[in-house]
Every structure is written in C-alpha cells, then in structure tokens.
Write a protein that holds these residues in place. Structure first.
Motif, PDB file in Angstrom:
ATOM      1  N   PRO A  69      -5.224   7.129   6.014  1.00 20.24           N
ATOM      2  CA  PRO A  69      -5.475   5.760   5.565  1.00 20.24           C
ATOM      3  C   PRO A  69      -4.739   4.789   6.488  1.00 20.24           C
ATOM      4  CG  PRO A  69      -4.732   7.161   3.751  1.00 20.24           C
ATOM      5  CD  PRO A  69      -4.540   7.934   5.011  1.00 20.24           C
ATOM      6  N   VAL A  70      -5.285   3.606   6.656  1.00 15.50           N
ATOM      7  CA  VAL A  70      -4.676   2.592   7.532  1.00 15.50           C
ATOM      8  C   VAL A  70      -3.215   2.358   7.143  1.00 15.50           C
ATOM      9  CG1 VAL A  70      -4.747   0.151   8.202  1.00 15.50           C
ATOM     10  CG2 VAL A  70      -6.857   1.478   8.111  1.00 15.50           C
ATOM     11  N   LYS A  71      -2.941   2.332   5.843  1.00 12.09           N
ATOM     12  CA  LYS A  71      -1.572   2.081   5.395  1.00 12.09           C
ATOM     13  C   LYS A  71      -0.604   3.138   5.935  1.00 12.09           C
ATOM     14  CE  LYS A  71       1.306   1.325   1.369  1.00 12.09           C
ATOM     15  NZ  LYS A  71       1.411   1.169  -0.047  1.00 12.09           N
ATOM     16  N   GLN A  72      -0.973   4.405   5.851  1.00 12.33           N
ATOM     17  CA  GLN A  72      -0.100   5.475   6.360  1.00 12.33           C
ATOM     18  C   GLN A  72       0.018   5.427   7.878  1.00 12.33           C
ATOM     19  OE1 GLN A  72      -1.266   9.326   4.953  1.00 12.33           O
ATOM     20  NE2 GLN A  72      -0.642   8.901   2.854  1.00 12.33           N
ATOM     21  N   LEU A  73      -1.075   5.114   8.538  1.00 12.28           N
ATOM     22  CA  LEU A  73      -1.055   4.974   9.996  1.00 12.28           C
ATOM     23  C   LEU A  73      -0.059   3.882  10.387  1.00 12.28           C
ATOM     24  CD1 LEU A  73      -2.332   5.887  12.683  1.00 12.28           C
ATOM     25  CD2 LEU A  73      -4.156   4.248  12.255  1.00 12.28           C
ATOM     26  N   GLY A  74      -0.099   2.762   9.675  1.00 13.91           N
ATOM     27  CA  GLY A  74       0.831   1.665   9.923  1.00 13.91           C
ATOM     28  C   GLY A  74       2.279   2.061   9.675  1.00 13.91           C
ATOM     29  N   GLU A  75       2.504   2.882   8.655  1.00 13.88           N
ATOM     30  CA  GLU A  75       3.868   3.347   8.371  1.00 13.88           C
ATOM     31  C   GLU A  75       4.400   4.212   9.506  1.00 13.88           C
ATOM     32  OE1 GLU A  75       3.386   5.219   4.554  1.00 13.88           O
ATOM     33  OE2 GLU A  75       3.322   3.295   3.493  1.00 13.88           O
ATOM     34  N   HIS A  76       3.561   5.086  10.029  1.00 15.99           N
ATOM     35  CA  HIS A  76       3.986   5.927  11.157  1.00 15.99           C
ATOM     36  C   HIS A  76       4.337   5.070  12.373  1.00 15.99           C
ATOM     37  CE1 HIS A  76       3.275  10.031   9.765  1.00 15.99           C
ATOM     38  NE2 HIS A  76       2.158   9.620   9.199  1.00 15.99           N
ATOM     39  N   LEU A  77       3.562   4.019  12.595  1.00 12.86           N
ATOM     40  CA  LEU A  77       3.726   3.188  13.786  1.00 12.86           C
ATOM     41  C   LEU A  77       4.655   1.988  13.588  1.00 12.86           C
ATOM     42  CD1 LEU A  77      -0.020   3.195  14.858  1.00 12.86           C
ATOM     43  CD2 LEU A  77       1.864   4.365  16.016  1.00 12.86           C
ATOM     44  N   ARG A  78       5.084   1.786  12.347  1.00  8.13           N
ATOM     45  CA  ARG A  78       5.907   0.620  12.019  1.00  8.13           C
ATOM     46  C   ARG A  78       5.154  -0.684  12.337  1.00  8.13           C
ATOM     47  NH1 ARG A  78      11.760   2.003  11.701  1.00  8.13           N
ATOM     48  NH2 ARG A  78      12.101  -0.191  12.139  1.00  8.13           N
ATOM     49  N   LEU A  79       3.868  -0.699  11.985  1.00  7.80           N
ATOM     50  CA  LEU A  79       3.027  -1.869  12.210  1.00  7.80           C
ATOM     51  C   LEU A  79       2.386  -2.292  10.896  1.00  7.80           C
ATOM     52  CD1 LEU A  79       1.072  -0.818  15.443  1.00  7.80           C
ATOM     53  CD2 LEU A  79       2.988  -2.427  15.291  1.00  7.80           C
ATOM     54  N   ASP A  80       2.217  -3.594  10.718  1.00 11.53           N
ATOM     55  CA  ASP A  80       1.520  -4.075   9.532  1.00 11.53           C
ATOM     56  C   ASP A  80       0.013  -4.064   9.800  1.00 11.53           C
ATOM     57  OD1 ASP A  80       0.662  -6.600  10.751  1.00 11.53           O
ATOM     58  OD2 ASP A  80       2.735  -7.255  10.523  1.00 11.53           O
ATOM     59  N   SER A  81      -0.759  -4.208   8.740  1.00 13.33           N
ATOM     60  CA  SER A  81      -2.217  -4.101   8.879  1.00 13.33           C
ATOM     61  C   SER A  81      -2.792  -5.234   9.727  1.00 13.33           C
ATOM     62  CB  SER A  81      -2.897  -4.065   7.511  1.00 13.33           C
ATOM     63  OG  SER A  81      -2.658  -5.260   6.814  1.00 13.33           O
ATOM     64  N   GLY A  82      -2.147  -6.391   9.741  1.00 18.21           N
ATOM     65  CA  GLY A  82      -2.629  -7.499  10.566  1.00 18.21           C
ATOM     66  C   GLY A  82      -2.541  -7.200  12.051  1.00 18.21           C
ATOM     67  N   THR A  83      -1.556  -6.396  12.443  1.00 17.58           N
ATOM     68  CA  THR A  83      -1.410  -5.982  13.840  1.00 17.58           C
ATOM     69  C   THR A  83      -2.284  -4.772  14.128  1.00 17.58           C
ATOM     70  OG1 THR A  83       0.869  -6.789  13.839  1.00 17.58           O
ATOM     71  CG2 THR A  83       0.271  -5.238  15.583  1.00 17.58           C
ATOM     72  N   LEU A  84      -2.379  -3.883  13.172  1.00 18.47           N
ATOM     73  CA  LEU A  84      -3.103  -2.625  13.349  1.00 18.47           C
ATOM     74  C   LEU A  84      -4.618  -2.816  13.341  1.00 18.47           C
ATOM     75  CD1 LEU A  84      -2.656   0.367  13.732  1.00 18.47           C
ATOM     76  CD2 LEU A  84      -2.432   0.600  11.255  1.00 18.47           C
ATOM     77  N   SER A  85      -5.118  -3.703  12.514  1.00 16.57           N
ATOM     78  CA  SER A  85      -6.575  -3.873  12.381  1.00 16.57           C
ATOM     79  C   SER A  85      -7.284  -4.194  13.699  1.00 16.57           C
ATOM     80  CB  SER A  85      -6.903  -4.935  11.327  1.00 16.57           C
ATOM     81  OG  SER A  85      -6.566  -4.433  10.051  1.00 16.57           O
ATOM     82  N   PRO A  86      -6.784  -5.139  14.509  1.00 19.31           N
ATOM     83  CA  PRO A  86      -7.468  -5.392  15.786  1.00 19.31           C
ATOM     84  C   PRO A  86      -7.427  -4.185  16.736  1.00 19.31           C
ATOM     85  CG  PRO A  86      -5.892  -7.155  15.306  1.00 19.31           C
ATOM     86  CD  PRO A  86      -5.704  -6.096  14.273  1.00 19.31           C
ATOM     87  N   LEU A  87      -6.332  -3.427  16.697  1.00 19.78           N
ATOM     88  CA  LEU A  87      -6.243  -2.220  17.527  1.00 19.78           C
ATOM     89  C   LEU A  87      -7.318  -1.227  17.113  1.00 19.78           C
ATOM     90  CD1 LEU A  87      -2.399  -1.478  17.539  1.00 19.78           C
ATOM     91  CD2 LEU A  87      -3.782  -2.149  19.489  1.00 19.78           C
ATOM     92  N   LEU A  88      -7.450  -1.024  15.814  1.00 18.35           N
ATOM     93  CA  LEU A  88      -8.439  -0.083  15.299  1.00 18.35           C
ATOM     94  C   LEU A  88      -9.862  -0.551  15.597  1.00 18.35           C
ATOM     95  CD1 LEU A  88      -6.764   0.805  11.896  1.00 18.35           C
ATOM     96  CD2 LEU A  88      -6.831   2.195  14.000  1.00 18.35           C
ATOM     97  N   LYS A  89     -10.075  -1.840  15.519  1.00 24.37           N
ATOM     98  CA  LYS A  89     -11.401  -2.387  15.807  1.00 24.37           C
ATOM     99  C   LYS A  89     -11.785  -2.108  17.258  1.00 24.37           C
ATOM    100  CE  LYS A  89     -14.120  -6.587  15.403  1.00 24.37           C
ATOM    101  NZ  LYS A  89     -14.147  -7.989  14.972  1.00 24.37           N
ATOM    102  N   ARG A  90     -10.826  -2.288  18.191  1.00 24.06           N
ATOM    103  CA  ARG A  90     -11.114  -2.021  19.601  1.00 24.06           C
ATOM    104  C   ARG A  90     -11.321  -0.514  19.849  1.00 24.06           C
ATOM    105  NH1 ARG A  90      -7.563  -6.349  20.092  1.00 24.06           N
ATOM    106  NH2 ARG A  90      -5.744  -5.055  20.481  1.00 24.06           N
ATOM    107  N   LEU A  91     -10.519   0.320  19.185  1.00 23.73           N
ATOM    108  CA  LEU A  91     -10.691   1.771  19.335  1.00 23.73           C
ATOM    109  C   LEU A  91     -12.035   2.219  18.764  1.00 23.73           C
ATOM    110  CD1 LEU A  91      -7.084   3.003  18.494  1.00 23.73           C
ATOM    111  CD2 LEU A  91      -8.257   3.203  20.710  1.00 23.73           C
ATOM    112  N   GLU A  92     -12.441   1.591  17.667  1.00 14.95           N
ATOM    113  CA  GLU A  92     -13.740   1.915  17.080  1.00 14.95           C
ATOM    114  C   GLU A  92     -14.857   1.460  18.017  1.00 14.95           C
ATOM    115  OE1 GLU A  92     -15.474   1.937  12.607  1.00 14.95           O
ATOM    116  OE2 GLU A  92     -14.671   0.016  13.291  1.00 14.95           O
ATOM    117  N   GLY A  93     -14.705   0.282  18.597  1.00 13.64           N
ATOM    118  CA  GLY A  93     -15.698  -0.221  19.558  1.00 13.64           C
ATOM    119  C   GLY A  93     -15.815   0.672  20.782  1.00 13.64           C
TER     120      GLY A  93
END
Length: 170
Positions: A69-93
């Motif tokens: 889940p995005v939340k757990q991914l963020g916990e591993h990376l010490r990132l909040d969802s606002g920072t993580l979401s654009p990264l995931l969007k680019r990786l998905e693209g």
C-alpha cells in the motif's frame, strides 16, 4: 564547480566559541554536501535505467518487499503521500509500476511492479557496486558508516519527538 571544505582545527565543544558557527563545523552541512555528491553519482548511474534517485528508492523498496500500500511504501521511504504520489505517477507512466485501489478500502492504493519493473532489477544490480567503487571505501567501511548514520537518524528522530513535546510535557 567543486569546493573542498576548509579543514577544521578540531572539535568545538563550547557553544560560546566563535568557531561554533563556522560552516565547516556543522554536521548538517557535511551530511548535506555528502548527500548532494551521492545524488550526482546516482544521477549519472541511473540515467541508463531511466530513473531518478527518488524513483530508484521506490523501486528498491518494491523489489525488496513486493506490492505494498502507498502508506507502507511511504513509511519505508520516510516520505509523505504528497511527495510519493508524483513519483508513483511517473513510474506508472514509464510502465514500471501499477497503482490499484483496494476493493475493500477505497482510500487504500496498492503499488505493484509490472513485468518491466521487475525486469529492471537485473539491470540495477550493478548500481550498488558502482556506488561502492565511487566512494573509495570498502564494503565494511560503508556498512559501518550506514550503521552510524542509522543511529544518528534514530537519535535525531527521538530529539524531534522530545522537542515537540515542549517543556510542560517532559
């Protein structure tokens, strides 16, 4: 342009010492400079993989743990969802990950590797070896430094919690 820090005369232990505020006495600056230098090496090494350094970190977690889940991914990376979401969007693209809403909880989004994302792991195996070579340190030294930095991070996290409590709550 690369500027080497001025060698310091030794540790300053008294906050009243005028050298206390010299830039070359600040551990935060040394850590920041090292981080920027690492990012420069990673930028060159990751170019062939089509990843930025933050995207590489996301991929490392997914290669290690599988779908999360995005939340757990963020916990591993010490990132909040606002920072993580654009990264995931680019990786998905780029076709490396897929984001899917949980059927049982619409608020939860699970990130999974695609076949292409899984295959990229083989090409990434050379990156840590090249980073190690770039540091000029042997793997044992790097492990010791990582352990010290992990302890420093833990101590700083604890200090933040204590400082946030304020004097009345201590």
């Amino acid at each position: 342009m690369s500027v080497s820090p001025t060698p310091s005369a030794g540790p300053v232990t008294d906050a009243a010492d005028p050298d206390w505020l010299r830039l070359d006495r600040q551990i935060c600056f040394s850590l920041n400079a090292a981080s920027r230098a690492f990012n420069g090496v990673y930028r060159v090494l990751l170019k062939d993989l089509g990843l930025t350094y933050p995207q590489y970190l996301v991929m490392l977690v997914l290669w290690e743990h599988g779908a999360l889940p995005v939340k757990q991914l963020g916990e591993h990376l010490r990132l909040d969802s606002g920072t993580l979401s654009p990264l995931l969007k680019r990786l998905e693209g780029a076709g490396l990950v897929r984001r899917e809403r949980s059927a049982s909880d619409e608020r939860s989004v699970r990130v999974t590797l695609t076949g292409e994302g899984t295959a990229l792991r083989e090409r990434a195996l050379e990156v840590p070896r090249r980073i190690t070579a770039a540091t000029g340190a042997d793997p044992a030294e790097i492990g010791e430094l990582r352990d010290r930095l992990d302890r420093l991070t833990g101590a700083l996290d604890a200090a933040v919690r204590e400082l946030e409590q304020g004097p009345a709550e201590r």
